[in-house]
Design an enzyme around this catalytic site. Structure first.
Site, PDB file in Angstrom:
ATOM      1  N   GLU A  83       0.835  -1.195   0.000  1.00 53.35           N
ATOM      2  CA  GLU A  83       0.000   0.000   0.000  1.00 53.35           C
ATOM      3  C   GLU A  83       0.871   1.248   0.000  1.00 53.35           C
ATOM      4  O   GLU A  83       1.761   1.390   0.846  1.00 53.35           O
ATOM      5  CB  GLU A  83      -0.888   0.056   1.244  1.00 53.35           C
ATOM      6  N   CYS A  84       0.638   2.129  -0.928  1.00 56.48           N
ATOM      7  CA  CYS A  84       1.241   3.460  -0.976  1.00 56.48           C
ATOM      8  C   CYS A  84       2.770   3.389  -0.905  1.00 56.48           C
ATOM      9  O   CYS A  84       3.426   3.230  -1.925  1.00 56.48           O
ATOM     10  CB  CYS A  84       0.663   4.343   0.123  1.00 56.48           C
ATOM     11  N   ALA A  85       3.352   3.489   0.276  1.00 55.28           N
ATOM     12  CA  ALA A  85       4.808   3.383   0.387  1.00 55.28           C
ATOM     13  C   ALA A  85       5.296   2.061  -0.200  1.00 55.28           C
ATOM     14  O   ALA A  85       6.334   2.010  -0.870  1.00 55.28           O
ATOM     15  CB  ALA A  85       5.238   3.501   1.841  1.00 55.28           C
ATOM     16  N   SER A 145      -1.032  -0.726  -4.630  1.00 53.94           N
ATOM     17  CA  SER A 145      -1.754   0.473  -5.033  1.00 53.94           C
ATOM     18  C   SER A 145      -1.565   1.561  -3.994  1.00 53.94           C
ATOM     19  O   SER A 145      -0.989   1.340  -2.923  1.00 53.94           O
ATOM     20  CB  SER A 145      -3.245   0.175  -5.201  1.00 53.94           C
TER      21      SER A 145
END
Length: 459
Positions: A344-346, A432
């Protein structure tokens, strides 16, 4: 009790964190909570209370799970302190869904309003009167004045509020010594500051202890009636994930059905670059039978022994891009890892080919870079394909919070119902920008574990 404010920047985090620390110093067991999806404030809450900071977000988990998750986190505690988000009535869109007021109603909890008294005196009574009467379902039980300039200033504010019939439960003077450093996404996470963060929380506790009526605040907290909900349980939630149950255990009991991945090692990224995560994620992984092992992509040159799946949560890889790039042994192992990866993200940025021109793992076909634009908000997303966590056509409630962008070279994993696409998915990778709370979709942890039953091999 719920610590709220008329607007962001009023001092909610100062009061909430300091109150947790002050009550703990009195020998009380304090349960820390945060309204909304924020990861950073709960890190300071955890330092103050000595227990995991937990989020309460109706958008991420559904209204029906807010009270059960609260009871799960508060088990065995004497008092629970819930820090709000933004202004008291600010929610998703033009309503108050997922607002502090919404959560206060779901918990039937009294609200303490933190008011920034700088540059006003009698007017604070008008502000408080408006917030106390705006929604009769929300009970404002007291006020803490913040940034009070002098004894005279405090007297004027107290007199106005006494006339309005709202008790003043604290008055905090301006004190630059208790400020917390910020950067592009808000406060610097506690996990990155270590000893400094501990000292900051201790100062906040001392500040609130000398500035607030702790006995009065505790009396207000006792006015919250008992909740009738049943506490959330990760084993039960893991077992009730329907089609991802192990078919060979279909007739087994709840606890046995939950643990389909007995002995599977799931490696969860931690350290200064990966500080964002919800406590319930690890609890759900363990409930599904996984052995959870943490690793630090900044320092560790290999994944934990026996790793069968990897979780790369959120954080600040952009701040540590050089260090992440320099850890070539781990990058190469992640690049060739043969098990499932949930990012996720990072985590998405770390899996890309590059981040700000520095080499990353290359598992996601794309290049990431910092931008000057903040992307922030709730998302209603539909999965476009299968991946370790998703099934095509499934709908997810999540949120985004970043100042980066990815120039993606493949097909997206999610389509946001408000427009736009995001992420990368394949048989081994879910990656994502979308942050999800797995308590709202316990099948995610179950799927990750059940798809990784035997130790992975490097490709």
């Amino acid at each position: 009790m719920v610590i709220a404010a008329p607007a962001s920047g009023s001092g909610k985090t100062t009061v909430a964190t300091g109150l947790m620390a002050a009550l703990r110093a009195r020998g009380l067991a304090v349960s820390p909570h945060k309204v909304g999806p924020d990861y950073i404030d709960p890190g300071y809450h955890a330092l103050a209370a000595g227990r995991p900071g937990r989020n309460l977000d109706p958008w991420l988990v559904g209204e029906e799970l807010v009270a059960p998750l609260f009871l799960h986190g508060a088990a065995g505690c004497d008092v629970a302190v819930v820090e709000g988000v933004m202004g008291l009535f600010d929610g998703k869109g033009d309503g108050d869904f997922a607002s502090t007021a919404h959560v206060a109603r779901l918990l039937d909890a009294p609200v303490v309003l933190v008011v920034d008294a700088a540059r006003q005196s009698r007017s604070v009574a008008a502000v408080v009167h408006g917030f106390a009467t705006f929604d009769p379902r929300v009970r404002v039980g007291g006020v803490v004045l913040n940034r009070v300039a002098s004894d005279r200033h405090e007297e004027l504010c107290r007199a106005a509020l006494n006339a309005a019939g709202v008790p003043v439960l604290g008055a905090i003077r301006r004190d630059d010594a208790v400020s917390t450093p910020s950067r592009h996404l808000g406060l610097v996470p506690a996990a990155e500051r270590e000893a400094e963060a501990v000292q900051a929380v201790e100062r906040l506790g001392a500040l609130v202890a000398r500035s607030c009526d702790l006995d009065g605040l505790m009396r207000l907290a006792t006015t919250a009636p008992p909740l009738t909900a049943t506490a959330w349980d990760p084993a039960t939630a893991s077992a009730l994930t329907g089609p991802v149950w192990d078919p060979t255990k279909e007739s087994a009991g709840v606890e046995e059905r939950a643990r389909v991945g007995e002995g599977v090692v799931v490696a969860v990224a931690g350290g200064a670059a990966f500080t964002f995560g919800y406590a319930e994620h690890v609890e759900l992984l363990r409930a599904a039978g996984a052995d959870v092992a943490t690793f630090d992509p900044l320092r560790d040159e290999k994944l934990p022994d026996g790793t069968a799946a990897v979780v790369l949560g959120g954080g600040f890889p952009e701040v540590y891009a050089a260090e992440l790039a320099a850890n070539e042994p781990l990058r190469e192992q992640v690049a060739s890892f043969g098990g499932s990866i949930a990012a996720e993200c990072a985590g998405l940025l770390y899996l890309c080919e590059e981040l700000d021109g520095r080499r990353m793992c290359g598992r996601v076909p794309g290049r990431a870079r910092m931008t000057g634009r903040l992307t922030l908000g709730y998302r209603d997303a539909v999965a476009l394909k299968d991946s370790p966590l998703t099934r095509a056509g499934e709908r997810f409630h999540g949120h985004e919070f970043h100042r980066t962008t990815v120039e993606h070279g493949g097909e997206p994993l999610f389509r946001n119902r408000g427009g736009g696409t995001d992420g990368h998915g394949d048989p081994l990778v879910t990656a994502s920008y979308l942050h999800l709370h797995w308590a709202g979709s316990p099948a995610l942890a179950h799927r990750l574990v059940s798809s990784s039953r035997s130790p992975s091999v490097l490709r």
